[in-house]
Design a protein around this motif. Sequence first.
Motif, short mmCIF file in Angstrom:
data_model
loop_
_atom_site.label_atom_id
_atom_site.label_comp_id
_atom_site.label_asym_id
_atom_site.label_seq_id
_atom_site.Cartn_x
_atom_site.Cartn_y
_atom_site.Cartn_z
N THR A 1 -27.53 -15.68 23.97
CA THR A 1 -27.74 -15.88 22.54
C THR A 1 -27.96 -17.33 22.15
O THR A 1 -28.36 -17.60 21.02
CB THR A 1 -26.53 -15.36 21.74
OG1 THR A 1 -25.36 -16.01 22.24
CG2 THR A 1 -26.40 -13.86 21.85
N GLY A 2 -27.66 -18.26 23.04
CA GLY A 2 -27.80 -19.67 22.72
C GLY A 2 -26.73 -20.21 21.78
O GLY A 2 -26.88 -21.28 21.22
N ASP A 3 -25.64 -19.46 21.60
CA ASP A 3 -24.61 -19.89 20.64
C ASP A 3 -23.27 -20.26 21.28
O ASP A 3 -22.30 -20.49 20.58
CB ASP A 3 -24.39 -18.80 19.59
CG ASP A 3 -23.68 -17.58 20.12
OD1 ASP A 3 -23.77 -17.29 21.33
OD2 ASP A 3 -23.01 -16.88 19.34
N CYS A 4 -23.18 -20.30 22.60
CA CYS A 4 -21.90 -20.58 23.26
C CYS A 4 -21.41 -21.98 22.91
O CYS A 4 -22.17 -22.94 22.91
CB CYS A 4 -22.02 -20.40 24.77
SG CYS A 4 -22.22 -18.67 25.26
N VAL A 5 -20.12 -22.05 22.60
CA VAL A 5 -19.48 -23.32 22.25
C VAL A 5 -18.19 -23.46 23.04
O VAL A 5 -17.51 -22.48 23.37
CB VAL A 5 -19.17 -23.42 20.73
CG1 VAL A 5 -20.44 -23.47 19.92
CG2 VAL A 5 -18.29 -22.30 20.27
#
Length: 193
Positions: free
Chosen positions: A184-188
């Motif tokens: 998703t490209g949202d990993c933090v």
Amino acid sequence: MTTMTRFGALALSAIMLPCLPVFAEPVTGEVAAKLVFPVTEMSAVEMTGKGGLSETDAKTLQLVGAGQPFYGAIAISPDEGIMVEATVAAVNHHSTEAAEAAALKGCEDKRKGKAACAVVALIRPEGWEARTLSLSADATRALGADYKAPGAMAVSPATGMFGMAKGDQAGDTAIKACEEKAKTGDCVLVIQD
């Protein structure tokens, strides 16, 4: 992380919505262990009062929800009842907000009735209260069983996926591991020592 349709079929609902929580700076593993809730056999279920459920249907969904991993939400198509494909439980997310978004999307994708889907239940850990860090049941288990300093944990707020790594480059490796699962490209980064 997991979406259930008709209370059994599992599917991943990966979405990115602006209402998802924003995580603060990473905390240490020791601090994280104090912030997360213990994983128990039963979760707490809060009925929202939406969807016009009968008392019997509300009790049924409450029983089903209690056996699911936190954080979660159950959405229904009010025109169709609960025993249809559009009844979706999104569970094992890092927040109820993310689970609500996933459950609503899954329900809307399958809805045949005219009325918009409604979230009728929220699934949280027993004794839940707002805290600065919340992790899915699976991520909480992994934190307790596998996390070692120096290390890091990254989470995908939209999907409930996570990645962990050990060593000096743990932060970058944890984000890569999370992204390989979530896509998703949202990993933090939420935990780092």
